[in-house]
Design an enzyme around this catalytic site. Structure first.
Site, short mmCIF file in Angstrom:
data_model
loop_
_atom_site.label_atom_id
_atom_site.label_comp_id
_atom_site.label_asym_id
_atom_site.label_seq_id
_atom_site.Cartn_x
_atom_site.Cartn_y
_atom_site.Cartn_z
N GLY A 179 20.94 25.80 48.26
CA GLY A 179 22.18 25.64 49.01
C GLY A 179 23.43 25.91 48.19
O GLY A 179 24.43 26.43 48.72
N ASP A 227 14.73 30.40 40.06
CA ASP A 227 14.20 29.42 41.01
C ASP A 227 12.68 29.55 41.06
O ASP A 227 12.16 30.66 41.08
CB ASP A 227 14.79 29.64 42.41
CG ASP A 227 14.76 28.37 43.24
OD1 ASP A 227 15.82 27.93 43.70
OD2 ASP A 227 13.66 27.79 43.42
N ASN A 260 15.21 25.95 54.90
CA ASN A 260 16.24 26.31 53.90
C ASN A 260 17.36 27.14 54.53
O ASN A 260 18.47 27.22 53.99
CB ASN A 260 15.64 27.17 52.78
CG ASN A 260 14.58 26.46 51.95
OD1 ASN A 260 13.67 27.10 51.45
ND2 ASN A 260 14.68 25.15 51.81
N HIS A 262 19.43 27.13 56.97
CA HIS A 262 20.72 26.65 57.49
C HIS A 262 21.77 26.58 56.38
O HIS A 262 22.96 26.43 56.65
CB HIS A 262 20.57 25.28 58.16
CG HIS A 262 20.58 24.12 57.21
ND1 HIS A 262 21.52 23.12 57.25
CD2 HIS A 262 19.78 23.84 56.17
CE1 HIS A 262 21.29 22.27 56.29
NE2 HIS A 262 20.24 22.67 55.61
N CYS A 307 27.28 12.66 27.71
CA CYS A 307 28.41 11.80 27.30
C CYS A 307 28.71 10.83 28.43
O CYS A 307 29.08 9.68 28.20
CB CYS A 307 29.66 12.63 27.06
SG CYS A 307 29.61 13.68 25.61
N CYS A 320 17.95 16.17 49.54
CA CYS A 320 18.36 16.73 50.84
C CYS A 320 17.31 16.49 51.91
O CYS A 320 17.65 16.26 53.06
CB CYS A 320 18.61 18.23 50.71
SG CYS A 320 20.05 18.61 49.74
N CYS A 359 6.08 6.24 58.32
CA CYS A 359 7.43 6.81 58.13
C CYS A 359 7.26 8.32 58.03
O CYS A 359 6.25 8.85 58.49
CB CYS A 359 8.10 6.21 56.90
SG CYS A 359 7.27 6.66 55.37
N1 LIG Z 1 13.71 23.13 37.07
C1 LIG Z 1 13.95 24.05 38.01
N2 LIG Z 1 13.66 25.35 37.77
C2 LIG Z 1 13.92 26.29 38.71
N3 LIG Z 1 14.43 26.03 39.92
C3 LIG Z 1 14.73 24.76 40.22
C4 LIG Z 1 14.51 23.70 39.29
N4 LIG Z 1 14.90 22.54 39.87
C5 LIG Z 1 15.34 22.86 41.09
N5 LIG Z 1 15.23 24.18 41.32
C6 LIG Z 1 15.60 24.92 42.55
O1 LIG Z 1 16.94 24.59 42.88
C7 LIG Z 1 17.13 24.76 44.28
C8 LIG Z 1 17.94 23.58 44.77
O2 LIG Z 1 18.41 23.86 46.04
P1 LIG Z 1 18.40 22.87 47.25
O3 LIG Z 1 18.47 21.48 46.79
O4 LIG Z 1 19.43 23.37 48.21
O5 LIG Z 1 17.01 23.25 47.87
P2 LIG Z 1 15.54 22.75 48.21
O6 LIG Z 1 14.87 22.17 47.01
O7 LIG Z 1 14.92 23.93 48.84
O8 LIG Z 1 15.80 21.61 49.30
P3 LIG Z 1 14.88 20.81 50.33
O9 LIG Z 1 14.90 19.43 49.75
O10 LIG Z 1 15.61 20.92 51.63
O11 LIG Z 1 13.52 21.45 50.34
C9 LIG Z 1 15.74 24.81 44.92
O12 LIG Z 1 15.53 26.08 45.47
C10 LIG Z 1 14.79 24.50 43.77
O13 LIG Z 1 13.59 25.22 43.87
ZN LIG Z 2 27.73 14.76 25.07
#
Ligand SMILES: Nc1ncnc2c1ncn2[C@@H]1O[C@H](COP(=O)(O)OP(=O)(O)OP(=O)(O)O)[C@@H](O)[C@H]1O
Ligand SMILES: [Zn+2]
Length: 471
Positions: free
Chosen positions: A97, A118, A126, A128, A236, A250, A423
């Protein structure tokens, strides 16, 4: 005896000398700028532009002038600012996002090099907010999908997709592959991913790179620039990670797509200001956006801490460590699975389906918030949100007692009714079982069976009923 050849040699030497003088002048200026700008914190050497060594005029092609004309006209940016942007490389951690708008605006502005990192694949939920991906990209690596959209937007940007997870084993090597004149790392993962935040922070400190960091959740966003011009780093400000159970993501909390959109654009803005030479004013500042009230607030953060574990005077973190162990949570945005109950306090969705098939009397208690129940629910369940149970709201407890005594009346002899708690994913339901057990002990309901349904409604949708909505 002054020959023609000799006079040609002299003019050629004179020309070479002039050229060298120009080069020396440029190098001396560069050196002076570097010496002037050198502080203990990493600096962006953004004032060095690509100049034509003979004319000292910045070089821009006719096509570039046309393409970037609207930003070239800005007195704050101009040709020099633009050339600095084109010499900047940015590693974007996360193409979700936040990462999508960051990449989109940096590419459109003509950034030099863009690393798109990523590990995840594109999902329908995703789209939206992760606006570089389309319906046809579902199942594709986000890094590749984002890179192909960026290439279509601006083919002159050097775009490097990395379909992998950033880990302590690869982070430093990746971050250090961004050696352009200016290089910045933008962290664009949701706020729940605390281990990745520490990992990226430490990698930036150890490599001397500024970090433009943002997060977005529900209707709120935040932004800070770390490790920039003597300002604090993430450690820090947060020397100790928050308890994992206090962090929401999210898919638990929801997010309005435009909120990460706004925050991602804000990140891109700060990167462009830093890259072009204007600099960012978000070091040691936390800027918060409240989408509900359409309000921005900014608070001054504490300065760089001399005792910071990574950027302090005697750092204890001199190489990357195990951040999952440090934070007690996973370094991905996938939902964590809690394990709070014993085996005999839980049933699987298959076992629950058998109970339904054999019409075994029971109460199914759905502890999700009302907004989620409005999306979908099993028709025979009673909804009391976990918060209502935990706070022992009187009307909720009355409702529960009522339903249980109705159930008891329908049952023969001294048979005890069972309550199954469900849940979305099977985490809150376990907490609810613990709350219920505490509540019932010592009461007339103490010999009740209370169990949670493992994996919740999403397991029901995957394993039992594929027509049940997933969200
Ligand atoms: N350590 C990491 N290395 C590479 N990519 C990462 C890492 N941690 C997070 N990400 C990526 O960062 C992005 C964060 O985006 P965002 O929170 O919008 O998406 P999401 O994880 O697809 O959310 P949702 O919870 O709706 O599935 C994700 O696509 C996730 O795969
Ligand atoms: Zn520091």
């Amino acid at each position: 005896f002054w020959s023609k050849e000799m006079s040609e040699d002299v003019s050629s030497l004179k020309a070479q000398l002039e050229e060298k003088k120009n080069e020396i002048a440029i190098l001396s200026r560069k050196l002076a700028q570097l010496e002037k700008g050198q502080t203990s914190a990493p600096e962006l050497h953004h004032k060095v532009t690509s100049l034509n060594p003979l004319t000292e005029k910045p070089a821009l092609s006719r096509e570039d002038i046309l393409r970037y004309s609207r930003q070239l006209l800005l007195p704050e940016l101009g040709v020099r600012g633009h050339l600095n942007i084109s010499k900047t490389s940015v590693l974007i951690v996360g193409c979700g996002g936040l990462g999508c708008p960051v990449a989109q605006y940096l590419a459109a502005a003509g950034i030099g090099r863009l690393g798109l990192l990523d590990y995840d694949e594109v999902e329908l939920s995703n789209l939206h907010r992760q606006v570089l991906h389309g319906e046809e990209n579902q199942g594709q690596a986000k890094a590749l999908s984002a890179a192909s959209t960026i290439k279509r937007l601006n083919s002159s940007v050097e775009c490097v997709p990395y379909h992998l997870q950033l880990t302590p084993d690869n982070a430093l090597q990746l971050v250090q592959q961004y050696p352009h004149i200016t290089s910045v790392v933008a962290i664009a993962t949701s706020s729940n991913n605390v281990p990745t935040r520490y990992l990226v922070n430490d990698s930036c400190v150890l490599s001397g790179k500024p970090l433009v960091s943002a997060s977005a959740l529900r209707m709120e966003g935040q932004l800070t620039v770390y490790n920039y011009q003597g300002g604090p780093c993430y450690r820090c400000l947060y020397p100790v990670p928050p308890p994992p159970e206090t962090v929401t993501n999210c898919s638990d909390g929801g997010v309005l797509g435009v909120v990460p959109g706004i925050m991602g654009c804000f990140q891109a803005l700060e990167v462009l200001k830093m890259a072009s030479g204007q600099g960012s004013s978000c070091s040691q500042q936390l800027v918060m956006f409240d989408a509900q009230d359409s309000r921005w607030r900014s608070i001054r953060l504490r300065p760089r801490q001399p005792d910071c574990a990574v950027c302090g005077e005697k750092p204890s973190v001199t190489r990357l460590v195990d951040y999952e162990a440090f934070c007690g949570s996973a370094a991905t945005d996938k939902c964590r699975k809690l394990n709070l109950l014993s085996k005999d306090q839980r049933i699987t969705v298959q076992e629950y389906k058998c109970l339904l098939d054999t019409a075994s009397p029971h109460l199914l208690l759905d502890v999700r918030p009302l907004v989620e129940v409005d999306i979908c629910s099993l028709p025979f369940s009673l909804n009391i949100p976990l918060s209502g149970l935990a706070e022992r709201k009187e009307d909720n407890l009355l409702l529960l007692r009522d339903r249980i005594s109705q159930l008891k009346q329908q049952m023969a002899g001294d048979c005890q009714p069972a309550v199954y708690v469900i849940c979305k994913l099977g985490n809150d339901s376990q907490t609810a079982v613990q709350v219920l057990e505490k509540m019932m002990s010592g009461s007339e309901l103490s010999n009740f069976t209370v169990k949670d349904v493992i994996g919740g409604l999403m397991a029901w949708a995957t394993i039992i009923d594929p027509t049940f909505p997933q969200y």
